[in-house]
Design an enzyme around this catalytic site. Structure first.
Site, short mmCIF file in Angstrom:
data_model
loop_
_atom_site.label_atom_id
_atom_site.label_comp_id
_atom_site.label_asym_id
_atom_site.label_seq_id
_atom_site.Cartn_x
_atom_site.Cartn_y
_atom_site.Cartn_z
N LYS A 118 0.82 -1.21 0.00
CA LYS A 118 0.00 0.00 0.00
C LYS A 118 0.85 1.26 0.00
O LYS A 118 0.47 2.28 -0.57
CB LYS A 118 -0.91 0.01 1.22
CG LYS A 118 -1.98 -1.06 1.13
CD LYS A 118 -3.04 -0.84 2.19
CE LYS A 118 -4.03 -1.98 2.16
NZ LYS A 118 -5.18 -1.77 3.03
N GLU A 202 -2.13 6.59 8.66
CA GLU A 202 -2.79 7.59 7.82
C GLU A 202 -3.69 8.46 8.68
O GLU A 202 -4.21 8.01 9.69
CB GLU A 202 -3.73 6.87 6.84
CG GLU A 202 -3.26 6.80 5.43
CD GLU A 202 -4.24 6.03 4.56
OE1 GLU A 202 -3.75 5.45 3.61
OE2 GLU A 202 -5.45 6.01 4.83
N HIS A 237 -14.59 -3.22 8.87
CA HIS A 237 -13.87 -2.83 7.66
C HIS A 237 -14.05 -3.82 6.53
O HIS A 237 -13.25 -3.88 5.60
CB HIS A 237 -12.38 -2.62 7.93
CG HIS A 237 -12.12 -1.50 8.89
ND1 HIS A 237 -12.29 -0.19 8.54
CD2 HIS A 237 -11.77 -1.50 10.19
CE1 HIS A 237 -12.02 0.57 9.58
NE2 HIS A 237 -11.72 -0.20 10.60
N ARG A 296 -7.01 -7.80 -8.64
CA ARG A 296 -7.72 -9.09 -8.83
C ARG A 296 -9.18 -8.81 -9.13
O ARG A 296 -9.62 -7.68 -9.11
CB ARG A 296 -7.64 -9.88 -7.53
CG ARG A 296 -8.18 -9.05 -6.36
CD ARG A 296 -8.41 -9.85 -5.12
NE ARG A 296 -8.42 -9.04 -3.92
CZ ARG A 296 -9.46 -8.39 -3.45
NH1 ARG A 296 -10.60 -8.41 -4.10
NH2 ARG A 296 -9.39 -7.69 -2.34
#
Lengths: 497, 157
Positions: A118, A202, A237, A296
């Site tokens: 990421k 973040e 999540h 994917r």
């Protein structure tokens, strides 16, 4: 189309069934990989061939690159479709396939590697001019570094697994005193889930929408987007309801194209080909921020298929066979509205805890505009080794309202007993006023639980249940239950003839 | 025919005479209907219900889950054993799964809210916590053992 004659499906559950179906439609032989727990699975029953890949824990079966490649060779597969999860975003696996002379149905290993981390993907997005959420651009080396970074960004912050997805290794941190333990938990969860315990931090965008763009590109440099999916309704999540179009597009008609172009830029910069998904957070003012790329086929791909009329798996196969993507961006149109909900073996009244068990009774919905991607059948034991996704139920309608009503109708037809599940819970969500108005955010479910009314039991329904139980138990209590009595009876009849 | 009914913890009775039923709840709600029953299909004054039994006490009615017990009042001879809650607390698995960590041993003193055992199923970890401050009397959970929902893992007193 004669791209391949035999393909290995290196996955399980509903997606393995989806892939086996696509292969059959295209006249391609399918091989279903299976572990011990999945010997009796629906995919194994539907596929042309089945290949044992190891014991039930996925680390010994579906995640074993050597075994998957080996069975593909032994069964004469020319290509492997990895589905989602497991090895689908594993660059090493893509390379191992290539080394064995087998086509990996997915993006080039190099693109997976660039986008798989990421932190690397963030840097790539910044370079490609896509907006990102402020945060560290690389994995944190220790807790002091995390503290300094979080201080800079200002709380609340979000810790995320560098190799992650599906919410694993993700933690919201509201204050410094929680940071140390959250970091430890996130790293250990990430390590277990992905074999990589790197974590980054973040700034937390509060009450964002989660909107993602489906992309499709070939190996000849042509890449387009197929519009968005809104996946804001999540628990832990993890998405549970997804739809296309996003209700936000009604008030922001230009947003799809802007996000689509940003997604295409990021994917192009990574040398992407095949199907992929670029995820964004969208804040209250409809600003969007690049989140990550899922390299994917996505779980929720059916809603895009319902609205665009395209078959993503078919395109994946053609593209993997080096065919050209013959669709131009201007060929893509979005018709009506589609919504999908993920049917899980879990208990929505107890924190969505997984509830494995045996499917005792199953009667699945159908009818106009309904699509069911299911991996279960009556008598199937839902294994406790894997994600408890049982099926995906999607409905299409000319408008969002029509799609909601149709999905609700389909949910009301669904009979599934033996395991706890979230079917009735989805009916409550679909009836919710904020959902109907399309006021969505990733904290939708938390808020929903706060305002959720305890549904008062209908006494007539109770009476119906009590009647059925009272009469069935009094009937069955007289003759003692006999195992296999029908077989014995018919056997006796044979002998008496 | 008369039966006792316990629905989601609330008692009631159901009386069935020919094709008529009378269902009365302890809160005074009374339902009297003409019925027809065939397999899992129930009609009450023509309204259609699908009734499917799940595991244990689970019953699904038109997709909604009820916890329901129906028993013959004549079978009710003795009550259940008195609940043994003399400060002794049994901590049970809240979901089926595998014991991946045992954090205490018998004789340990524990604080309220302290983790005792971690059970994992479908990649979800669930930490069983001590409901009270006290002493660990017994640890029944074994590392790597598969446990069912409700299985007692630890006893704290």
């Amino acid at each position: 189309m004669n791209v391949f004659s035999k393909v290995l499906v290196a996955n399980r559950g509903e997606i393995a069934v989806r892939l086996v179906r696509a292969l059959r439609e295209l006249g391609i032989s399918s091989i279903a990989a299976y572990s011990d727990a999945d010997r009796g699975s629906l995919a194994v029953r539907l596929a042309d061939e089945a290949a044992y890949v190891g014991p039930s824990p996925s680390s010994e079966s579906y995640l074993r690159i050597d075994r998957i490649v080996d069975v593909a060779k032994r069964h004469g597969a020319q290509a492997i479709h990895p589905g989602y999860g497991f090895l689908s975003e594993n660059a090493e696996f893509a390379e191992a396939c290539a080394a064995a002379g087998i086509v990996f149905i997915g993006p080039p290993a190099e693109a997976i590697r660039k986008l798989g981390s990421k932190t690397a993907a963030r840097q790539l997005a910044i370079a490609a001019g896509a907006p990102v959420v402020p945060g560290t651009e690389r994995a944190l080396s220790d807790w002091q570094e995390a503290r300094a970074a979080a201080d800079d960004l200002g709380y609340p912050v979000l810790l995320k697994a560098a190799a992650g997805g599906g919410g694993k290794g993700m933690r919201r941190v509201d204050r410094e005193s929680d940071l140390k333990s959250a970091l430890r938990d996130a790293a250990s969860e990430a390590g277990r889930a992905f074999g990589n315990s790197e974590v980054y931090v973040e700034k937390l965008v509060e009450e964002p929408r989660h909107i993602e763009i489906q992309i499709l590109g070939d190996h000849h440099g042509h890449l387009i987007h197929l519009g968005e999916r809104e996946c804001s309704i999540q628990r832990r999540h993890q998405k549970v309801i997804e739809e296309c179009p996003s209700p936000l597009m009604g008030s922001h008609p230009e947003l799809r194209e802007r996000m689509g172009q940003a997604a295409v830029r990021v994917a192009s910069a990574a040398g992407y080909a095949n199907a992929g998904t670029v995820e964004f957070l969208v804040d209250r003012d409809a600003n969007f921020y690049f989140l990550e790329v899922n390299t994917r086929l996505q779980v929720e791909h059916p809603v895009t298929e319902l609205v665009t009329g395209l078959d993503l798996v078919e395109w994946q196969l053609k593209i993997a066979a080096r065919e050209r993507l013959t669709l131009r961006q201007s060929d893509i149109t979005w018709r009506g509205s589609a919504i999908e909900c993920r049917i899980y073996a879990e208990d929505p009244d107890h924190d969505f805890l997984p509830a494995p068990g045996r499917i005792v009774h199953l009667s699945e919905p159908s009818g106009p505009g309904v699509r069911l991607d299911s991996g279960i059948f009556e008598g199937w034991d839902v294994p406790l080794e894997y994600d408890p996704l049982l099926a995906k139920l999607a409905a299409w309608g000319p408008t969002r309202e029509a799609a909601i009503r149709r999905l609700d109708r389909a949910l009301s037809e669904y009979v599934l007993t033996g395991v706890r599940h979230n079917i009735a819970f989805f009916q409550e969500v679909l009836a919710d006023a904020e959902f109907r108005e399309g006021r969505l955010s990733t904290s939708f479910l938390d808020r929903f639980f706060e305002r959720r009314k305890k549904t008062e039991a209908d006494p007539e329904a109770e009476a119906a249940a009590a009647l059925a139980i009272a009469l069935s138990s009094s009937a069955s209590s007289s003759p003692p239950a006999r195992e296999m009595s029908r077989w014995l009876d018919s056997g006796r009849e044979e002998l008496l003839r | 025919m008369k039966r006792h009914v316990v629905v989601n913890g609330r008692s009631g009775t159901i009386e069935i005479e020919g094709s008529r039923l009378r269902y009365e709840r302890e809160d005074g709600v009374v339902i009297e209907r003409e019925f027809s029953l065939q397999g899992t299909s129930v009609l009450l004054n023509g309204r259609s219900y699908r009734v499917n039994r799940g595991a244990g006490k689970e019953v699904w009615v038109n997709g909604r889950l009820l916890s329901m017990e129906v028993f013959d009042p004549r079978d009710l001879r003795t009550g259940k054993g008195a609940s043994a809650n003399h400060g002794r607390q049994e901590i049970a698995a809240s979901m089926p799964g595998k014991v991946i960590r045992v954090l205490v041993t018998a004789g340990d003193t524990v604080e309220e809210g302290q983790g005792l055992v971690v059970v994992e199923a479908m990649k979800m970890q669930n930490e069983m916590k001590s409901p009270k401050t006290g002493r660990v009397a017994e640890v029944r959970a074994r590392l790597d053992a598969t446990v069912g929902a409700g299985e007692i893992l630890v006893i704290v007193e």
